[in-house]
Scaffold this motif. Sequence first.
Motif, PDB file in Angstrom:
ATOM      1  N   ARG A 191     151.139 -18.467 -14.099  1.00 49.30           N
ATOM      2  CA  ARG A 191     149.741 -18.768 -13.771  1.00 49.30           C
ATOM      3  C   ARG A 191     149.567 -20.214 -13.308  1.00 49.30           C
ATOM      4  NH1 ARG A 191     145.431 -15.496 -15.249  1.00 49.30           N
ATOM      5  NH2 ARG A 191     146.029 -13.439 -16.051  1.00 49.30           N
ATOM      6  N   ASN A 192     150.358 -21.127 -13.837  1.00 51.34           N
ATOM      7  CA  ASN A 192     150.297 -22.516 -13.372  1.00 51.34           C
ATOM      8  C   ASN A 192     150.904 -22.669 -11.984  1.00 51.34           C
ATOM      9  OD1 ASN A 192     149.031 -23.408 -15.693  1.00 51.34           O
ATOM     10  ND2 ASN A 192     150.900 -24.132 -16.671  1.00 51.34           N
ATOM     11  N   ALA A 193     152.003 -21.958 -11.743  1.00 47.97           N
ATOM     12  CA  ALA A 193     152.683 -22.069 -10.452  1.00 47.97           C
ATOM     13  C   ALA A 193     151.910 -21.366  -9.338  1.00 47.97           C
ATOM     14  CB  ALA A 193     154.100 -21.494 -10.556  1.00 47.97           C
ATOM     15  N   ARG A 194     151.312 -20.222  -9.686  1.00 49.23           N
ATOM     16  CA  ARG A 194     150.598 -19.416  -8.694  1.00 49.23           C
ATOM     17  C   ARG A 194     149.304 -18.903  -9.312  1.00 49.23           C
ATOM     18  NH1 ARG A 194     154.433 -14.816  -6.711  1.00 49.23           N
ATOM     19  NH2 ARG A 194     152.539 -14.341  -5.514  1.00 49.23           N
ATOM     20  N   PRO A 195     148.263 -19.740  -9.358  1.00 49.40           N
ATOM     21  CA  PRO A 195     147.024 -19.355 -10.046  1.00 49.40           C
ATOM     22  C   PRO A 195     146.380 -18.084  -9.491  1.00 49.40           C
ATOM     23  CG  PRO A 195     147.044 -21.708  -9.520  1.00 49.40           C
ATOM     24  CD  PRO A 195     148.220 -21.108  -8.820  1.00 49.40           C
ATOM     25  N   GLN A 196     146.665 -17.770  -8.243  1.00 49.82           N
ATOM     26  CA  GLN A 196     146.033 -16.625  -7.605  1.00 49.82           C
ATOM     27  C   GLN A 196     146.761 -15.315  -7.878  1.00 49.82           C
ATOM     28  OE1 GLN A 196     148.011 -18.781  -6.240  1.00 49.82           O
ATOM     29  NE2 GLN A 196     149.405 -17.769  -4.815  1.00 49.82           N
ATOM     30  N   VAL A 197     147.906 -15.381  -8.562  1.00 53.74           N
ATOM     31  CA  VAL A 197     148.775 -14.210  -8.635  1.00 53.74           C
ATOM     32  C   VAL A 197     148.138 -13.035  -9.373  1.00 53.74           C
ATOM     33  CG1 VAL A 197     149.980 -14.915 -10.751  1.00 53.74           C
ATOM     34  CG2 VAL A 197     151.147 -13.464  -9.069  1.00 53.74           C
ATOM     35  N   ALA A 198     147.355 -13.301 -10.421  1.00 56.06           N
ATOM     36  CA  ALA A 198     146.737 -12.205 -11.172  1.00 56.06           C
ATOM     37  C   ALA A 198     145.777 -11.423 -10.291  1.00 56.06           C
ATOM     38  CB  ALA A 198     146.031 -12.737 -12.404  1.00 56.06           C
TER      39      ALA A 198
END
Length: 240
Positions: A191-198
Amino acid sequence: MVIGVGAELGLGAALCRKIAANGYHVIVAGRTQAKLDAVTKHIADRGESAESFVMDGASEADVMRLFDKAMSPPDDIDVPSLVVYNVGNNRYVPFRDLTQEQMEDFLRSGPVGGFLVGREAARRLAPLGRGTVIFTGASASLRGKPGFAHFAAAKAGLRMVAQSMAREFGPLGLHVAHVVIDGGIDGERLRNARPQVADERGENGLLNVDAIAEAYWQIHLQHPSVWTHEIDLRPFKEPF
């Protein structure tokens, strides 16, 4: 004990909570004291039992120190019956940019650290005729992708350590399992690396850490007549 515990919203922490919730004393092991203490405090606040242990999972001295401690518990705590090796990291590095140091770092966290933990578990638990050792793998355990040669080499090597151990020590009563995590884990790191992933993956598009921990726990509970050596876990919508 769980080796490779980081953030509270991570697989290592979820494993510790699951094990503690089932009445076990948990040794919460990893590199960062503050992160370990946060996990330990959360468990203690629920009235359960845990302690922090700062270590490098790829250090022979640290691994032996950990097992020495675990095998000499206070009178009200049993010696360990479940060991989880959850050490590892992942990042994209183009093959032509990959350095020897980077490759060696990944191999240390994969087959080298897994070997050290597995060896000590075999030395200490196999003579007792019981126990479970679980290694956290990845889809890279089975195949390499462009830009991930270092990660694939580390995870494939760890898988072979687990297979060799299972064949040698299963007949002695030590259950050795390898879990292939195929997909993104819904934790702090991703989530820190790719906040949009969810949002990109949608509902249940990432692996839930508590659900993974439940799968590990069920492996530990298996009857000796139906031991699993390897399982793969992935979101229902993950291609494979």
